[in-house]
Motif scaffolding. Sequence first.
Motif, PDB file in Angstrom:
ATOM      1  N   UNK A 137     -11.528 -20.571  83.239  1.00  0.00           N
ATOM      2  CA  UNK A 137     -12.419 -19.716  84.014  1.00  0.00           C
ATOM      3  C   UNK A 137     -13.117 -18.731  83.084  1.00  0.00           C
ATOM      4  N   UNK A 138     -14.092 -18.017  83.627  1.00  0.00           N
ATOM      5  CA  UNK A 138     -14.736 -16.952  82.866  1.00  0.00           C
ATOM      6  C   UNK A 138     -16.067 -17.358  82.266  1.00  0.00           C
ATOM      7  N   UNK A 139     -16.696 -16.403  81.589  1.00  0.00           N
ATOM      8  CA  UNK A 139     -18.015 -16.650  81.016  1.00  0.00           C
ATOM      9  C   UNK A 139     -17.950 -17.516  79.761  1.00  0.00           C
ATOM     10  N   UNK A 140     -16.782 -17.699  79.198  1.00  0.00           N
ATOM     11  CA  UNK A 140     -16.585 -18.626  78.070  1.00  0.00           C
ATOM     12  C   UNK A 140     -15.540 -19.644  78.508  1.00  0.00           C
ATOM     13  N   UNK A 141     -15.944 -20.643  79.257  1.00  0.00           N
ATOM     14  CA  UNK A 141     -14.990 -21.523  79.942  1.00  0.00           C
ATOM     15  C   UNK A 141     -14.411 -22.659  79.107  1.00  0.00           C
ATOM     16  N   UNK A 142     -14.797 -22.763  77.848  1.00  0.00           N
ATOM     17  CA  UNK A 142     -14.221 -23.768  76.957  1.00  0.00           C
ATOM     18  C   UNK A 142     -13.375 -23.052  75.915  1.00  0.00           C
ATOM     19  N   UNK A 143     -12.088 -23.322  75.918  1.00  0.00           N
ATOM     20  CA  UNK A 143     -11.147 -22.688  74.995  1.00  0.00           C
ATOM     21  C   UNK A 143     -10.557 -23.763  74.094  1.00  0.00           C
ATOM     22  N   UNK A 144     -10.558 -23.512  72.782  1.00  0.00           N
ATOM     23  CA  UNK A 144      -9.901 -24.475  71.896  1.00  0.00           C
ATOM     24  C   UNK A 144      -9.227 -23.766  70.727  1.00  0.00           C
ATOM     25  N   UNK A 145      -8.146 -24.381  70.254  1.00  0.00           N
ATOM     26  CA  UNK A 145      -7.460 -23.930  69.048  1.00  0.00           C
ATOM     27  C   UNK A 145      -7.670 -24.974  67.968  1.00  0.00           C
ATOM     28  N   UNK A 146      -7.808 -24.507  66.735  1.00  0.00           N
ATOM     29  CA  UNK A 146      -8.011 -25.443  65.632  1.00  0.00           C
ATOM     30  C   UNK A 146      -7.225 -24.988  64.415  1.00  0.00           C
ATOM     31  N   UNK A 147      -6.940 -25.931  63.540  1.00  0.00           N
ATOM     32  CA  UNK A 147      -6.176 -25.672  62.308  1.00  0.00           C
ATOM     33  C   UNK A 147      -6.968 -26.175  61.118  1.00  0.00           C
ATOM     34  N   UNK A 148      -6.865 -25.413  60.016  1.00  0.00           N
ATOM     35  CA  UNK A 148      -7.689 -25.725  58.860  1.00  0.00           C
ATOM     36  C   UNK A 148      -6.944 -25.417  57.564  1.00  0.00           C
ATOM     37  N   UNK A 149      -7.307 -26.155  56.536  1.00  0.00           N
ATOM     38  CA  UNK A 149      -6.708 -25.913  55.228  1.00  0.00           C
ATOM     39  C   UNK A 149      -7.325 -24.706  54.538  1.00  0.00           C
ATOM     40  N   UNK A 150      -8.542 -24.316  54.950  1.00  0.00           N
ATOM     41  CA  UNK A 150      -9.238 -23.201  54.306  1.00  0.00           C
ATOM     42  C   UNK A 150     -10.277 -22.624  55.265  1.00  0.00           C
ATOM     43  N   UNK A 151     -10.795 -21.445  54.914  1.00  0.00           N
ATOM     44  CA  UNK A 151     -11.852 -20.834  55.718  1.00  0.00           C
ATOM     45  C   UNK A 151     -13.118 -21.680  55.693  1.00  0.00           C
ATOM     46  N   UNK A 152     -13.373 -22.340  54.568  1.00  0.00           N
ATOM     47  CA  UNK A 152     -14.553 -23.209  54.483  1.00  0.00           C
ATOM     48  C   UNK A 152     -14.439 -24.371  55.470  1.00  0.00           C
ATOM     49  N   UNK A 153     -13.240 -24.940  55.605  1.00  0.00           N
ATOM     50  CA  UNK A 153     -13.053 -26.024  56.562  1.00  0.00           C
ATOM     51  C   UNK A 153     -13.253 -25.517  57.988  1.00  0.00           C
ATOM     52  N   UNK A 154     -12.816 -24.274  58.254  1.00  0.00           N
ATOM     53  CA  UNK A 154     -13.062 -23.666  59.565  1.00  0.00           C
ATOM     54  C   UNK A 154     -14.561 -23.568  59.838  1.00  0.00           C
ATOM     55  N   UNK A 155     -15.317 -23.094  58.856  1.00  0.00           N
ATOM     56  CA  UNK A 155     -16.763 -22.971  59.033  1.00  0.00           C
ATOM     57  C   UNK A 155     -17.408 -24.321  59.332  1.00  0.00           C
ATOM     58  N   UNK A 156     -16.937 -25.356  58.677  1.00  0.00           N
ATOM     59  CA  UNK A 156     -17.475 -26.697  58.918  1.00  0.00           C
ATOM     60  C   UNK A 156     -17.195 -27.145  60.356  1.00  0.00           C
TER      61      UNK A 156
END
Length: 301
Positions: free
Chosen positions: A99-118
């Motif tokens: 619910x809410x104004x941001x109705x898509x929630x996801x968690x992600x895992x990454x080896x580095x901040x650069x991988x997160x940005x990608x």
Amino acid sequence: MGQTEDSLLDTAIIRTLQLDGRESILDLARALGVSRHVIAERLRMLTERDGLRVVAALDPGVAGHHVLTHSMVSVDGPVAPTAEEVARLPNAVFVSIASGERPLVFESRHSSSRELLETLESVRAIPGVREIRVTTYVDVLRGFFVAQSRNEISLDELDRELITALQSDGRASYRALAEVVHRSPSAVRSRVQRLITAGVIRIAAIKSGGLSSNRFATGLGIALAGRSDPVRKFILESESIEFAARSHGAYDFVATAVGPSSTEVLAAIEALRGLDEVATVETWTHFNLVKEDYTRAIGRV
């Protein structure tokens, strides 16, 4: 046994298996004060009807995942197609329509901040995505994949084979595991206990697919007005909070409150709001779990 009693028993079974997914049916029956037949029948119902799974989760650090994030997405139009696209991303381990104004929630895992940005770039490229609010986990306090402690151990091919098998079925018997890895049941038991004790894996129950009538889940974004210690203490002691992380970014803590009814969840939220150290608690209700998969990490060990 009535419907309300069944619901309470199901909740108790799930919570017990979230602490130890390999708890035997006999021990469950003794702990919950019912017969083995009742436990076996409720487990069958939870598995077939509600998608309950007991699987092994690999510690993120073992898999080389040092950046763990929680993201909330504003979407133009229906959310489900966008959620399915996000669920296809290999770094996304949890995807929910909420619910809410941001109705898509996801968690992600990454080896580095650069991988997160990608990964964030990939999400922004999905048609309909308007905005992403990101919170980074600093310390996961409670959660399916969190062990009580972590000891450094070396993993060999046998360990990898056992982890892979337990990621499919965390309650597989030692005899069944022994047939998979071509070792004796006693040798397999010793290896599995070593992996659990070292905190490499945690075997617990998770719910998949749509949320059921006996599992009401609400996400919490907590902003502090004072020291974090009282909030941390509340989170660790609350029976209603299933997941929680100390974080930075949009929120100081991100948590999930779960209960057999909205009444129980609301009571936990109200108690949290009553703490002097809490400035605000933003909430969102999880309507459908599109993806909850922590198994892909084994390939990176």
